[in-house]
Every structure is written in C-alpha cells, then in structure tokens.
Write a protein that holds these residues in place. Structure first.
Motif, short mmCIF file in Angstrom:
data_model
loop_
_atom_site.label_atom_id
_atom_site.label_comp_id
_atom_site.label_asym_id
_atom_site.label_seq_id
_atom_site.Cartn_x
_atom_site.Cartn_y
_atom_site.Cartn_z
N GLU A 1 0.80 -1.22 0.00
CA GLU A 1 0.00 0.00 0.00
C GLU A 1 0.84 1.27 0.00
N GLU A 2 2.07 1.18 0.49
CA GLU A 2 2.91 2.37 0.62
C GLU A 2 4.35 2.01 0.35
N SER A 3 4.95 2.71 -0.59
CA SER A 3 6.38 2.55 -0.85
C SER A 3 6.94 3.91 -1.23
N PRO A 4 8.23 4.12 -1.02
CA PRO A 4 8.79 5.44 -1.33
C PRO A 4 8.85 5.68 -2.83
N ASN A 5 8.96 6.92 -3.20
CA ASN A 5 9.20 7.31 -4.58
C ASN A 5 10.37 8.27 -4.57
N THR A 6 11.57 7.73 -4.77
CA THR A 6 12.78 8.53 -4.61
C THR A 6 13.00 9.50 -5.76
N GLY A 7 12.37 9.24 -6.91
CA GLY A 7 12.62 10.06 -8.09
C GLY A 7 13.92 9.73 -8.79
N VAL A 8 14.63 8.74 -8.28
CA VAL A 8 15.93 8.35 -8.85
C VAL A 8 15.72 7.29 -9.92
N ILE A 9 16.38 7.44 -11.06
CA ILE A 9 16.33 6.45 -12.13
C ILE A 9 17.67 5.74 -12.20
N ARG A 10 17.63 4.42 -12.11
CA ARG A 10 18.84 3.59 -12.28
C ARG A 10 18.80 3.03 -13.69
N ASP B 1 13.21 3.41 -5.99
CA ASP B 1 13.83 3.88 -7.23
C ASP B 1 13.05 3.38 -8.44
N THR B 2 13.30 3.99 -9.58
CA THR B 2 12.83 3.49 -10.87
C THR B 2 14.01 2.89 -11.61
N ILE B 3 13.84 1.67 -12.08
CA ILE B 3 14.89 0.98 -12.84
C ILE B 3 14.51 1.07 -14.32
N GLN B 4 15.45 1.50 -15.12
CA GLN B 4 15.22 1.64 -16.56
C GLN B 4 16.24 0.77 -17.28
N VAL B 5 15.76 -0.21 -18.05
CA VAL B 5 16.65 -1.13 -18.75
C VAL B 5 16.32 -1.09 -20.24
N THR B 6 17.26 -0.63 -21.03
CA THR B 6 17.10 -0.64 -22.49
C THR B 6 17.70 -1.94 -23.03
#
Length: 577
Positions: free
Chosen positions: A50-59, A97-102
């Motif tokens: 129900e609750e998790s942080p949103n750091t705004g950081v993209i890995r 964090d948000t993980i971005q994998v191309t």
C-alpha cells in the motif's frame, strides 16, 4: 576431448563468483538521503503493498543480447549473453527507485522479452516482460526500454520469458536495498547474489525441441550444476552432441568467496536454473533465514535451504568456523528432479587465506527428505504481518499430463495446454475492450473479484515450483493428497511469488486480484513444463485494464514484430513462454 588450456574466470566476462566481485552496500548513496536513508521513515513493518517510497531516482542499464561461445564449466557451447557475459549484470537499486533497462536484441532469428521476476508492476503491467501476454517480443535488431518501480525490496533476478531462452544463459540478479528487519540481528557484510543453476551442454533450442517432440516423456537431464555461473566438469565423461564433441577444458574454475572471521555475512541465494530443486549448505555453518523472495521473515536457523526454480532466500552466516577454508555446496535433489549432475561447489576463504587452498571441510549429514517441499509453513512468517482476507472467488486447478494426437506429452493446467500468440498479447486486447480469447491462451477472467483463492491439485508424480506474476501469494496450505480445508497461520501466512507443489499433492494460495489490474501469468517455473503448456493467465479487473493508457512504444514493439514476422517465420515450437 581435453585441452591443456585453463579457462579463466575472465573468459566468462562476469565478476560474479570471483574475489573481485564487489561487496554490496546497505543502500546506494548517490541520491538525497532524507532522515539518513532513501526510504525516509518507512521501515520493515510498512505495508509495502500500500505504501512505498518514490525517490525520483532512475537507475539506468543498457543490455545488448547476443549469441556467443562460452564455457561456464569448461564445456564450450553457444550461450545467450548480456553485454557479452554470463550471468548477466547485477541490477542494483534502492527501494522506491525506478529501474530503466534498455534491451537491444542482437539475436538474428529470435525475439526477446525480459521478465523482472517478483516485481509487482502495479499500474504498469505492460512492463512485465511476458510475450504473448503483456507485450510482443522485441524483434531482431530492435530495442525496448523497460521501466520498473521498485515497490518491493530484497533479492530477485531477471530472465528471458521467450520460449526457454533463459536456459541458454539469459539471466541475471537483482538487488533492491531496503530497510533492515527490526527483528534481525544485523549483518556486517553483504556478499551479494549467489545464483544456483542447473546447466546443460546442449543448446536450449535443442532441449526445447526434445521436449516438444517427446513421445514417451523421456526427461531432459542436466549435465552440471553451477554457482554464480561457474563449476568444473570432468572432460573424460563428455558425450558427443550432434555427432561431434565440443571443446572441453579441464579445471575451468569454481566460484570463490571471502569471509571475515567473526563477522555476519548476508548471502542472497537465487535458484535461476531450468528444472532442478536446489539444496544449499555451507560446511560447518548454520544458515539464518531472513527473507524469502521479496518478503522479510522472522529469522530461523537451518543447515540446508531448499529452493525451487525462481525462489530466493536471503541467509545470514556467521564466520565462526575453525578452519581457514570451507566448501559451499548446492546439490540438485535427484529424488525431486531429473538430474544426475555433480554437486556444485564453491570455496569460502577466511580473511587472507590463500585462495589456492582446497577446503578440507566435511558436508553436513542432512539427507534429502525427498518431500520436494519448502520448509514447513508454521516456521516461516513474514515480518510485516497481514492476515488472510476473506475471498470472494474459489478456483480448483488440476494439473495433468496428457498425450496429444501426435503422441507428444504435454501439460494440462485446469484443462488446457497453453500456447501463446506473440502477435496478439492478451493485455493489449483487453485494453481495447476485446475479452474474447482463444481457448489455448488459457485466460481466466476474474472480473471484479477482490481476493481469489486457488487450490492447485497435482495429479502427477512430479513436483512443480508454482509462480505468479504481479502478486505475492498468501500460502495457505500445502501437502500430499487433497486439501482438508485448514489454513496454516491464518493471521500471518508466508507470502511468496514461487512455492513448491509436491508430487500428488496440493497447494492452496490466495492473491488480492483487485489490487493490481492487468493480465498475470500463473505457471510452473520449470522451463520444460512451461514449454509444454503448464501456464495460465489471470485477467484481473478488466474494466480498469480497459482504462489504462498503455505507452505508444508497446504498440510500436508489436508493429516491429509484425513487420519482422511478415518476412521471417519465428521458430515457435513450444508454448512460447
């Protein structure tokens, strides 16, 4: 055929399992740290559903997938590699964090889709990486960028979900740093991922072909067992493949780790294999289990950890041994798996002990119980407590083997053997309001059900690691024979995304369907069983799915796949997943 050349770890282009592998931090610090940690005041008792942080950081990560020749255990074969190596790179991020994998597909004749195992993908089901379900495959020569929110934390892995490609090497570990468990006596050193995988000297397509032309259910047997992609093989026992013998190098090398005497070490165990049920141990050391899958649990001690395919277990190990070097071991249960491979071993060296020293430690005397089960449900309880909610839908799903009209042995899941259509992903059809699906897609429309209870009934004498996408399952009961209706730990049952189903047994699970609208696979994680149809997909809350704004790039991936298949015929000889 034996050669004098000794294959080095660097020939395999992965630092995993070498003494150069970096130790992991408590969390990544290259972003603002409110209140001393990226997750601020959230802790191990926070309800992360129900609750998790949103750091705004993209890995951000960049993966190029290609074919090449490697010899992980000394036997050279074609391997599917990520950035030229096996296993693939470790993905590391903080909770929130948000993980971005191309992903760039440089395989000339096959599609690719990567599944981020255990990620809930809440609100973004098109990022799940399941071709024919949530996306079209990435066509040869094309790319796709996955974006994943880390709303759970712990240890996991990623793997291809296109046919059985991950048996060919398309796997890698994931570590999401999160708050330490308040109940846990803290560890000092994070050793990082310890990937356990059965290994095959035949190429994965040949193994799928063997599975899908099987007229007498002759099983596929593994040739070896690896720890972090490394192990030795006795070249004198190598059998020819397709009338030729591949190059084989003796003493390819095993994985190595270093412990500091008196310190507590965290090991992130991952069964990233294709079929084998792993039994992990360290000679002379007790393992304190602190997490299963993405769920921190109240610690308990054991000498052996059992992991089905796809399962993860974090353990804390105190370096209190008297010797300077010890064997780490993982053996595949020969009772529960089709496997005659040798036990995988790795070496653990205390402090500055010479890493050429061969350990002289003795294995624990803990015979395989042959139950094919995980640890008892009554000793595995989550730190973050949740009681079982009332369910509003109950399903029974029998599992059966059958022989089709061509004499091939396939798997039925709830009366259907799955086969997907890469060009028509279920999610995209549902998003357009089309809820008419082919029978062989094995779609169960759960409509507006809030919490769904499923009794999986195993009418075979084979065990199965049952995996769900998009949810953590409440594990209510498991055992031999029919379910008697009782629930273990109804006030706080273990939650996992993979759990072992015993031969001739039952597994009763529940998941909160309304919490995550989408289309979610539910399947056995044994590669050959999925290939042979052991797969179903749940459509949850279709009204909300129809309202989702799926990014244009998802449709563009389908257009690229359609264009490629317009002039190429993909060799889909199995279910596709």
């Amino acid at each position: 055929m034996s050669h004098s050349h000794k294959l080095t770890h660097f020939d395999r282009l992965s630092l995993l399992g070498t003494l150069l592998a970096p130790l992991l931090p408590a969390f990544l610090t290259n972003n603002p740290l409110p209140n001393g940690a990226p997750w601020s005041l959230l802790n191990s008792h926070t309800n992360y559903y129900e609750e998790s942080p949103n750091t705004g950081v993209i890995r951000a990560y960049d993966f190029t997938i290609s074919r090449g020749q490697l010899a992980p255990d000394g036997v050279q074969r074609e391997v599917l590699m990520i950035n030229g190596g096996f296993p693939g790179p470790t993905i590391e991020a903080n909770w929130g964090d948000t993980i971005q994998v191309t992903v760039h597909n440089q395989i000339e004749d096959e599609g690719v889709a990567l599944h981020w195992h255990g990620f809930l993908q809440t609100g973004t089901p098109w990022e799940d990486g399941s071709p024919a379900v949530t996306q079209c495959p990435i066509a040869p020569g094309k790319s796709y960028t996955y974006k994943l929110h880390a709303n759970l934390y712990g240890s996991s892995w990623y793997h291809s979900h296109y046919s059985a490609q991950y048996a060919g090497g398309l796997t890698g570990p994931i570590v999401i740093h999160g708050p330490p468990s308040i109940e846990l006596e803290q560890y000092d050193i994070d050793i990082g991922p310890v990937m356990l995988s059965d290994w095959y000297h035949a190429e994965y397509f040949d193994l799928v072909e063997q599975t899908m032309t099987n007229t007498n259910f002759a099983p596929v047997y593994a040739d070896n067992n690896l720890i972090n992609g490394k192990m030795n093989f006795n070249c004198s026992t190598l059998l020819p493949r397709r009338n030729s013998t591949p190059p084989c190098f003796d003493n390819a090398g095993i994985s190595k780790f270093r412990f500091k005497r008196g310190k507590k070490h965290l090991l992130r165990l991952i069964n990233s294999g294709s079929e084998g049920l792993q039994r992990f141990s360290i000679d002379g050391h007790i393992l304190k289990v602190v997490s299963n899958d993405f769920v921190a649990i109240n610690p308990y001690e054991t000498k052996v950890v059992t992991l089905g395919i796809g399962q993860r277990t974090d353990v804390v190990v105190t370096a209190n041994g008297e010797l300077d070097a010890y064997w780490m071991r993982s053996n595949v249960s020969t009772i529960c798996s089709f496997n005659n491979s040798p036990d995988a071993v790795a070496a653990i060296y205390y402090d500055d002990t010479d890493d050429k020293l061969e350990p002289a430690s003795q294995a624990w005397n803990v015979p395989d119980p042959g139950t094919c089960a995980n640890d008892d449900l009554d000793i595995t309880t989550p730190v973050m407590e949740l009681r079982v909610p009332d369910h509003d839908l109950y399903l029974e799903m029998p599992i059966e083997l059958f022989v089709n009209g061509s004499g091939v042995t396939l798997w039925f899941m709830d009366g259907v053997s799955f086969r997907g259509n890469y060009n028509s992903p279920t999610l995209l059809l549902a998003n357009l309001g089309n809820l008419t699906f082919e029978e062989e897609w094995n779609v169960r429309n759960l409509k507006d059900s809030k919490s769904v209870r499923v009794n999986v009934i195993n009418n075979s004498n084979t065990s199965h690691p049952i995996h769900i996408h998009g949810f953590n399952m409440y594990i209510l009961h498991e055992g031999l024979g029919p379910w008697d209706g009782t629930i273990i730990n109804p006030h706080n049952p273990i939650r996992r995304d993979v759990y072992q189903l015993r031969p001739d047994g039952h597994l009763v699970i529940q998941f909160d369907a309304a919490a995550n609208p989408g289309v979610w696979p539910f399947h056995c994680h044994i590669a050959w069983h999925v290939s042979a149809g052991f797969f179903i997909q749940f459509l949850t809350n279709p009204e909300e799915v129809a309202k989702m704004r799926v990014p244009n790039v998802v449709a563009e991936t389908c257009r690229e796949w359609a264009e490629w298949t317009g002039t190429n015929i993909p060799a889909q000889i199995d279910s596709g997943l």
